[in-house]
Design a protein around this motif. Structure first.
Motif, PDB file in Angstrom:
ATOM      1  N   PRO A  93     102.430 -15.225  87.291  1.00 43.09           N
ATOM      2  CA  PRO A  93     103.897 -15.402  87.375  1.00 43.09           C
ATOM      3  C   PRO A  93     104.654 -14.087  87.285  1.00 43.09           C
ATOM      4  O   PRO A  93     105.690 -13.923  87.921  1.00 43.09           O
ATOM      5  N   LEU A  94     104.154 -13.126  86.497  1.00 43.03           N
ATOM      6  CA  LEU A  94     104.830 -11.838  86.389  1.00 43.03           C
ATOM      7  C   LEU A  94     104.849 -11.107  87.722  1.00 43.03           C
ATOM      8  O   LEU A  94     105.890 -10.615  88.169  1.00 43.03           O
ATOM      9  N   LEU A  95     103.701 -11.028  88.384  1.00 42.30           N
ATOM     10  CA  LEU A  95     103.648 -10.352  89.680  1.00 42.30           C
ATOM     11  C   LEU A  95     104.466 -11.112  90.719  1.00 42.30           C
ATOM     12  O   LEU A  95     105.138 -10.498  91.565  1.00 42.30           O
ATOM     13  N   GLN A  96     104.410 -12.442  90.654  1.00 40.51           N
ATOM     14  CA  GLN A  96     105.199 -13.235  91.606  1.00 40.51           C
ATOM     15  C   GLN A  96     106.690 -12.940  91.440  1.00 40.51           C
ATOM     16  O   GLN A  96     107.434 -12.807  92.424  1.00 40.51           O
ATOM     17  N   GLN A  97     107.136 -12.818  90.204  1.00 40.53           N
ATOM     18  CA  GLN A  97     108.547 -12.522  89.950  1.00 40.53           C
ATOM     19  C   GLN A  97     108.912 -11.122  90.432  1.00 40.53           C
ATOM     20  O   GLN A  97     109.965 -10.912  91.037  1.00 40.53           O
ATOM     21  N   ILE A  98     108.031 -10.147  90.190  1.00 39.89           N
ATOM     22  CA  ILE A  98     108.304  -8.773  90.629  1.00 39.89           C
ATOM     23  C   ILE A  98     108.398  -8.688  92.138  1.00 39.89           C
ATOM     24  O   ILE A  98     109.330  -8.093  92.698  1.00 39.89           O
ATOM     25  N   LEU A  99     107.432  -9.297  92.826  1.00 38.69           N
ATOM     26  CA  LEU A  99     107.454  -9.261  94.281  1.00 38.69           C
ATOM     27  C   LEU A  99     108.665  -9.993  94.841  1.00 38.69           C
ATOM     28  O   LEU A  99     109.249  -9.581  95.853  1.00 38.69           O
ATOM     29  N   GLY A 100     109.055 -11.079  94.191  1.00 36.57           N
ATOM     30  CA  GLY A 100     110.240 -11.800  94.651  1.00 36.57           C
ATOM     31  C   GLY A 100     111.499 -10.959  94.530  1.00 36.57           C
ATOM     32  O   GLY A 100     112.339 -10.940  95.440  1.00 36.57           O
ATOM     33  N   GLN A 101     111.648 -10.229  93.437  1.00 38.08           N
ATOM     34  CA  GLN A 101     112.821  -9.379  93.267  1.00 38.08           C
ATOM     35  C   GLN A 101     112.821  -8.236  94.277  1.00 38.08           C
ATOM     36  O   GLN A 101     113.872  -7.865  94.818  1.00 38.08           O
ATOM     37  N   ILE A 102     111.657  -7.655  94.532  1.00 35.18           N
ATOM     38  CA  ILE A 102     111.575  -6.578  95.532  1.00 35.18           C
ATOM     39  C   ILE A 102     111.924  -7.112  96.919  1.00 35.18           C
ATOM     40  O   ILE A 102     112.651  -6.469  97.686  1.00 35.18           O
ATOM     41  N   ALA A 103     111.418  -8.301  97.243  1.00 38.67           N
ATOM     42  CA  ALA A 103     111.685  -8.872  98.554  1.00 38.67           C
ATOM     43  C   ALA A 103     113.157  -9.220  98.722  1.00 38.67           C
ATOM     44  O   ALA A 103     113.731  -9.033  99.799  1.00 38.67           O
ATOM     45  N   VAL A 104     113.801  -9.712  97.669  1.00 42.95           N
ATOM     46  CA  VAL A 104     115.230 -10.015  97.757  1.00 42.95           C
ATOM     47  C   VAL A 104     116.041  -8.749  97.972  1.00 42.95           C
ATOM     48  O   VAL A 104     117.001  -8.725  98.741  1.00 42.95           O
ATOM     49  N   ALA A 105     115.653  -7.673  97.314  1.00 40.26           N
ATOM     50  CA  ALA A 105     116.418  -6.431  97.407  1.00 40.26           C
ATOM     51  C   ALA A 105     116.183  -5.700  98.717  1.00 40.26           C
ATOM     52  O   ALA A 105     117.119  -5.114  99.277  1.00 40.26           O
ATOM     53  N   LEU A 106     114.935  -5.717  99.242  1.00 43.55           N
ATOM     54  CA  LEU A 106     114.599  -4.872 100.385  1.00 43.55           C
ATOM     55  C   LEU A 106     114.125  -5.636 101.607  1.00 43.55           C
ATOM     56  O   LEU A 106     113.865  -5.004 102.641  1.00 43.55           O
ATOM     57  N   ALA A 107     113.975  -6.943 101.518  1.00 46.92           N
ATOM     58  CA  ALA A 107     113.498  -7.754 102.642  1.00 46.92           C
ATOM     59  C   ALA A 107     112.036  -7.450 102.948  1.00 46.92           C
ATOM     60  O   ALA A 107     111.247  -7.214 102.024  1.00 46.92           O
ATOM     61  N   ALA A 108     111.643  -7.384 104.207  1.00 47.08           N
ATOM     62  CA  ALA A 108     110.224  -7.457 104.575  1.00 47.08           C
ATOM     63  C   ALA A 108     109.526  -6.100 104.549  1.00 47.08           C
ATOM     64  O   ALA A 108     108.833  -5.754 103.593  1.00 47.08           O
ATOM     65  N   ARG A 109     109.666  -5.318 105.598  1.00 45.28           N
ATOM     66  CA  ARG A 109     108.881  -4.085 105.720  1.00 45.28           C
ATOM     67  C   ARG A 109     109.194  -3.072 104.603  1.00 45.28           C
ATOM     68  O   ARG A 109     108.269  -2.506 104.024  1.00 45.28           O
ATOM     69  N   PRO A 110     110.451  -2.790 104.288  1.00 44.88           N
ATOM     70  CA  PRO A 110     110.687  -1.859 103.174  1.00 44.88           C
ATOM     71  C   PRO A 110     110.091  -2.347 101.863  1.00 44.88           C
ATOM     72  O   PRO A 110     109.555  -1.558 101.090  1.00 44.88           O
ATOM     73  N   ALA A 111     110.183  -3.656 101.601  1.00 48.92           N
ATOM     74  CA  ALA A 111     109.599  -4.199 100.374  1.00 48.92           C
ATOM     75  C   ALA A 111     108.079  -4.065 100.379  1.00 48.92           C
ATOM     76  O   ALA A 111     107.468  -3.762  99.343  1.00 48.92           O
ATOM     77  N   ALA A 112     107.440  -4.287 101.523  1.00 44.32           N
ATOM     78  CA  ALA A 112     105.981  -4.145 101.603  1.00 44.32           C
ATOM     79  C   ALA A 112     105.561  -2.696 101.369  1.00 44.32           C
ATOM     80  O   ALA A 112     104.546  -2.439 100.696  1.00 44.32           O
TER      81      ALA A 112
END
Length: 514
Positions: free
Chosen positions: A87-106
Motif C-alpha cells: 500500500p505504501l508504494l501504491q500510494q507513492i506511485l499514485g501521487q507521482i502519477a497525479v502530479a506528473l501523469a504518464a511519461r514524466p512520472a515513469a
C-alpha cells in the motif's frame, strides 16, 4: 531475512498468526489448505528496489453456509488481494502519477528505484477514489479552454474549502444546472457575466444569491474607458500641440542642457566625443580608409566605424548622456513661465511642488540660473500621450501614478471635459468596488447617463441587465479570485499533458491535485 543482490533488496518472511478470518463471512479459521510465496514491490531503500517475499497460507472456511471455500490470509498494511505492490508504494506511485501523469512520472519513478510502466501509472490515476464534494455553501463557476476557441470545460470550486469539486465537459447551462440542482444547500454562486452560467444558476439554484465577479466588472469598465479615450484623442492632440513653449525673441539660441554640467560647461564626455567625431569625419572626407583612421587616431576599428556612420553628433551623444531627473516632467512648464517673465526660483519651486514635484529647491534654482545665462536649450515639447497610456492613467489609483504622469493626466483632463468626466466616473466606481458600497450603483448609473459618454453609457446599460448580481458583487466579499486561481492550475495540468489527455483523466488529475 534480508538479502541484497543485483542492486535490489529482498526481504523474506511469513505470517505468525495462527488463524485467518474469512473476508466474506468473517468466520475465523485455523484449517490450513496450503501455502505459497507472494512477491510484493515496496518503496525503494537508498535508491535500490525493495522486494518483499512473503509466505502466506490459504485457509479453508469452516462456515458451511459461506460460498467461499478457501481464502488467503492478508497481512495488515502490507498485502491486499491480488496486489503486487505494498500500500505504501501504491500510494507513492499514485501521487507521482497525479502530479506528473504518464511519461514524466515513469521517468521519476525509475530514478527513485521503482521502475513502472506509463500505462500502469495511468491506470493508478483512474483507480484512485475521488474526494466527495460534500455540502457546498458557496460555489464559484468558470470555464477554461481544452482547445482554444473550440472545446471548453467548466470548473466548479468550493470557495470556502478552496478546492475544485467538479469539472464538467462543455460550458453549456444544462449540465451546470443539473449539478447545482443536486446541491440544494448552495447559498451563493459566484460567476462571470456570461449568460450561460446566469441561466444555470437561475435554473439549478434559484435559492442562491448570484454574485458577479468584480474583476470582470472592472475589465468591462476598462474596455469602455479605452474606447472613450480613443474617441476623444483628437482633443488631447490639439491641446498638446497648442501648449508647446515658444522661444522668446530676447533669449539667445542656447546649447542643449544635456550637453552641459550643472555650471553650464560642456561635459568631458561631450568634449571628447565632439573632438573624435570631428577628426574622424575630416579624415573620411579626405579619403582615408577606416583601418587607416583607426591606426592614425589609435581607436578601435568598430569605434571609428560608428563615428563615420553617425549622421550627426547628437546621434552619438544622446544614448550616452541622457539621464532622467525628477525635474524633467516640469521643465516645459518652467520654461514657459520663464519666457513669460516669471524668473523667481523660489516662487516657481512652490508652484511645481503643488503639482507633485518631490525634488529639491536647489535643482529648480540651478535650472533657472542656466536659463538666465542662456546656456540651456528649451526643453523638447512633451510627447502627446498615446490613448492606451491615457486610459491606463485614468484607471490607476492617483496615489500610484508617477509625478510626470500625474501632471500629464491633469493636462489631459483640462483639455477634454469628456475625459475629465470619465475620470470622475472611474474613481467613483473604483470606490464602490473597494468599499463594497453596491447601494450607490443606481446613482452612479444616473450620473453616467447624464454625460455624453456613449461607451460608458453602454457599460452602465449592460449592468442593468444583470443588476442584482452586479449589486451583490459590489456589496459582498465573495468573488471569483479563487476560481481564477484554480482555473490557472487546471490549464497548467492540461499543458503538462501536452493537451493529449482524455477528459476523464484530466478531470481526475484536477480534482485529485486540489
Amino acid at each position: 531475512m534480508v538479502d541484497t543482490s543485483a542492486g535490489s533488496v529482498w526481504m523474506r518472511g511469513r505470517s505468525r498468526a495462527r488463524r485467518g478470518r474469512c473476508p466474506r463471512c468473517g468466520t475465523p479459521s485455523g484449517r490450513v489448505h496450503g501455502r505459497y510465496a507472494r512477491r510484493l514491490a515496496d518503496a525503494a531503500l537508498g535508491g535500490c528496489a525493495v522486494v518483499v517475499e512473503l509466505v502466506v497460507r490459504r485457509f479453508k472456511c469452516v462456515a458451511g453456509t459461506c460460498p467461499v471455500v478457501t481464502f488467503v490470509e492478508q497481512v495488515e498494511h502490507l498485502t491486499r488481494p491480488y496486489a503486487r505492490r505494498t500500500p505504501l508504494l501504491q500510494q507513492i506511485l499514485g501521487q507521482i502519477a497525479v502530479a506528473l501523469a504518464a511519461r514524466p512520472a515513469a521517468r521519476l519513478a525509475r530514478r527513485l528505484g521503482v521502475p513502472v510502466a506509463k500505462d500502469t501509472l495511468l491506470r493508478l490515476v483512474r483507480a484512485l477514489p475521488e474526494q466527495p464534494a460534500g455540502a457546498v455553501r458557496v460555489v464559484g463557476v468558470d470555464d477554461f479552454a481544452l482547445r482554444r476557441r473550440h472545446v471548453y470545460a467548466t470548473i466548479l470550486v468550493d470557495l470556502e474549502m478552496r478546492r475544485p469539486v467538479e469539472v464538467i465537459e462543455g460550458r453549456d447551462a444544462g449540465p451546470v444546472a443539473t449539478w447545482l440542482a443536486a446541491h440544494p444547500e448552495i447559498e451563493v454562486v459566484c460567476r462571470d457575466r456570461g449568460r450561460a452560467y446566469a441561466e444555470a444558476a437561475r435554473a439549478g439554484a434559484p435559492q442562491a444569491l448570484q454574485v458577479a465577479d468584480r474583476w470582470h466588472l472592472w475589465h468591462n469598465l476598462c474596455e469602455a474607458v479605452e474606447k472613450t479615450v480613443a474617441a476623444h484623442h483628437a482633443c488631447v492632440k490639439t491641446a498638446f500641440a497648442a501648449a508647446e513653449p515658444v522661444l522668446a525673441a530676447d533669449v539667445p539660441p542656447p546649447l542643449p542642457d544635456e550637453y552641459c554640467d550643472v555650471r553650464g560647461r560642456p561635459r568631458p564626455l561631450v568634449a571628447r566625443t565632439r573632438n573624435r567625431y570631428a577628426a574622424v569625419q575630416e579624415l573620411v572626407a579626405a579619403g582615408r580608409s577606416l583601418r587607416g583612421i583607426s591606426r592614425d587616431l589609435d581607436l578601435d576599428y568598430y569605434t571609428v566605424r560608428r563615428y563615420a556612420r553617425a549622421d550627426s553628433l547628437d546621434a552619438l551623444l544622446a544614448p550616452a548622456i541622457h539621464r532622467r531627473t525628477l525635474l524633467d516632467a516640469y521643465k516645459p512648464w518652467l520654461y514657459e513661465q520663464f519666457t513669460q517673465g516669471q524668473r523667481n526660483a523660489s516662487h516657481l519651486y512652490r508652484q511645481i511642488r503643488e503639482q507633485g514635484y518631490s525634488g529639491e529647491r536647489t535643482t529648480v534654482g540651478r535650472y533657472i540660473r542656466l536659463l538666465k545665462a542662456g546656456v540651456v536649450a528649451p526643453p523638447a515639447p512633451r510627447p502627446i500621450p498615446a490613448p492606451r497610456a491615457t486610459a491606463r492613467w485614468l484607471l490607476t489609483h492617483p496615489d500610484r501614478l508617477q509625478p510626470d504622469h500625474t501632471v500629464t493626466l491633469h493636462e489631459v483632463q483640462a483639455a477634454c471635459p469628456h475625459l475629465d468626466a470619465t475620470a470622475r466616473h472611474v474613481r467613483a466606481f473604483a470606490a464602490m468596488m473597494t468599499n463594497l458600497t453596491g447601494s450607490e450603483l443606481p446613482a452612479w448609473i444616473d450620473q453616467v447617463r447624464q454625460d455624453d459618454l456613449p461607451h460608458l453609457r453602454q457599460f452602465a446599460d449592460g449592468l442593468c441587465h444583470d443588476y442584482d448580481a452586479v449589486v451583490a458583487g459590489l456589496s459582498t466579499p465573495w468573488n471569483s479570485g479563487q476560481v481564477e486561481g484554480q482555473n490557472t492550475r487546471a490549464k497548467l495540468i492540461k499543458r503538462m499533458g501536452y493537451g493529449r489527455a482524455n477528459f476523464d483523466l484530466l478531470r481526475k488529475r484536477i480534482l485529485l491535485q486540489a
